[in-house]
Enzyme design. Structure first.
Site, PDB file in Angstrom:
ATOM      1  N   GLN A  11     -39.732 -20.061  28.695  1.00 38.48           N
ATOM      2  CA  GLN A  11     -39.671 -21.271  28.897  1.00 38.48           C
ATOM      3  C   GLN A  11     -39.678 -22.279  27.470  1.00 38.48           C
ATOM      4  OE1 GLN A  11     -44.027 -22.259  29.941  1.00 38.48           O
ATOM      5  NE2 GLN A  11     -44.822 -20.704  28.354  1.00 38.48           N
ATOM      6  N   TYR A 124     -50.744  -7.418  21.044  1.00 44.61           N
ATOM      7  CA  TYR A 124     -50.068  -8.343  20.968  1.00 44.61           C
ATOM      8  C   TYR A 124     -50.104  -9.339  19.789  1.00 44.61           C
ATOM      9  CZ  TYR A 124     -48.565 -13.286  21.852  1.00 44.61           C
ATOM     10  OH  TYR A 124     -47.878 -14.725  21.769  1.00 44.61           O
ATOM     11  N   LYS A 128     -47.399  -9.556  16.568  1.00 46.61           N
ATOM     12  CA  LYS A 128     -46.779 -10.607  16.270  1.00 46.61           C
ATOM     13  C   LYS A 128     -47.114 -10.897  14.673  1.00 46.61           C
ATOM     14  CE  LYS A 128     -45.173 -13.796  18.353  1.00 46.61           C
ATOM     15  NZ  LYS A 128     -43.584 -14.204  18.546  1.00 46.61           N
ATOM     16  N   TRP A 149     -51.430 -21.791  23.501  1.00 43.89           N
ATOM     17  CA  TRP A 149     -51.587 -22.161  25.022  1.00 43.89           C
ATOM     18  C   TRP A 149     -50.329 -22.937  25.425  1.00 43.89           C
ATOM     19  CZ3 TRP A 149     -57.259 -23.864  25.959  1.00 43.89           C
ATOM     20  CH2 TRP A 149     -58.047 -22.880  25.366  1.00 43.89           C
TER      21      TRP A 149
END
Length: 290
Positions: A11, A124, A128, A149
Site C-alpha cells: 500500500q 515482527y 524490524k 498503524w
C-alpha cells in the site's frame, strides 16, 4: 532524479507511485523484479538501474504469522535491509528505510523518541529492529523512517477490514486498550518525498499523523465517516463495543502504547502533521470517489 522503490504492490509503494513529484523518475519493483533477501539480486538491480536513492517499502508485515514464520520475517525485514545498505554503501546510493512502532514494548506513557532504546515484543518487531540495526551499522547516513498503524484507501489494512466487517455484522468488538496514531499512506508518501529532496537528512525519524487513538476510537471514526460519505448503506447499523486486549488474544503481543514523537521531523523538514481524523476523512473521500 531516479528513485528505486521496493515492495511495488504494497500500500505504501502504491501511494508513492500516485504522488511522484516533478523531477523524479520512480521505478517500483516487486519481489519478482527484485528479491531483497538475495544480495546478488540487490547488487544486480543497483548496477542496472543506478538510482540516486532507494526507498525500501518491502516488508514482512504479518505480525501474528511471524511468530511461526521467524525465518521468513527475518529474511525480508533484517537480511533484506542489510543487503540494500551494503549495496548502497558500495555504490554511493542513498537509502530511505521504512520501519515501525513495533520496535518498542509499549511500556512508555509519553511518545517514543527516535533515540529511545528498542524493546520489541514479538518476532515482527524483533526482525524490524534487526533491520534498523543493520542499516545504521552499515550505512549511518541512511534515513530510517518509523511509522505506525498504516492504512490507505486500498489494500489490506485496518480501515478496509473494518468497512468489510461493518457490512457483514451487527456488532463488532474492537480493542480499546492499545493506543497509537493512525497514519495514512498519503502522509507517509508526502513525507518520504520530502526526505528524498533533502539529501542532508540522515538518521532515525518518526512519521505519523497527529493525535492519538485506540483501535476502538479508530473503528468508531471509520464508521461515522463512512456513514457520512455513503460508504456504508443507510440500513447498516453496527454497534461497536470496546474490549480489552485479553478478550482478543493473538499469537503476537502488541505494544499497549506506541505513540511516536515527531518533533525532530518537524524541526528538520518543517513537517506539518494533520490530525488523524481529518486525514481519515480525506482517505475515505478518495475511496468513495473511486
Amino acid at each position: 532524479m531516479k528513485i528505486l522503490v521496493t515492495g511495488k504492490d504494497g500500500q505504501l509503494a502504491q501511494e508513492l507511485q500516485k504522488r511522484i513529484p516533478a523531477g523524479i523518475e520512480l521505478i517500483a519493483l516487486d519481489r519478482n523484479d527484485l528479491d531483497i533477501t538475495s544480495a546478488d539480486q540487490v547488487m544486480q538491480a543497483m548496477t542496472h538501474y543506478k538510482p540516486a536513492a532507494i526507498i525500501n517499502a518491502a516488508a514482512y508485515t504479518a505480525v501474528d504469522k511471524a511468530e511461526s514464520e521467524k525465518e521468513q520475517a527475518y529474511a525480508v525485514n533484517a537480511t533484506g535491509p542489510e543487503n540494500l545498505a551494503k549495496a548502497c554503501r558500495e555504490m554511493g546510493i542513498r537509502l530511505i528505510h521504512i520501519s515501525t512502532d513495533f520496535v518498542f514494548d509499549g511500556q512508555s506513557s509519553t511518545p517514543y523518541q527516535p533515540q529511545d532504546v528498542v524493546r520489541p515484543l514479538g518476532v515482527y518487531g524483533e526482525s524490524k529492529a534487526a533491520g534498523e540495526a543493520a542499516v545504521q551499522s552499515i550505512l549511518p547516513q541512511a534515513v530510517i523512517l518509523r511509522t505506525a498503524w498504516v492504512y490507505s484507501a486500498h489494500g489490506a489494512n485496518f480501515t478496509n477490514t473494518m468497512l468489510r466487517l461493518m457490512n457483514e455484522r451487527d456488532e463488532l468488538g474492537v480493542v480499546a486498550d492499545q493506543v497509537g496514531s493512525p497514519t495514512s499512506t498519503q502522509t507517509l508518501a508526502e513525507t518520504i518525498f520530502m526526505v528524498v529532496s533533502n539529501p542532508e537528512i540522515s538518521g532515525i525519524y518518526h512519521c505519523t499523523d497527529a493525535g492519538t487513538a485506540s483501535w476502538y476510537d479508530f473503528a468508531v471514526a471509520i464508521y461515522e465517516e463512512a456513514k457520512d460519505l455513503g460508504l456504508l448503506a443507510d440500513e447498516v447499523n453496527v454497534k461497536i463495543r470496546p474490549i480489552g486486549t485479553a478478550e482478543y488474544p493473538t499469537p503476537a503481543a502488541r505494544p499497549a502504547y506506541s505513540v511516536l514523537d515527531k518533533s525532530s521531523l518537524v524541526m528538520d523538514l518543517n513537517f506539518e502533521s494533520q490530525h488523524w481524523r481529518q486525514v481519515l476523512r480525506r482517505v475515505l473521500q478518495e475511496k468513495a470517489g473511486s
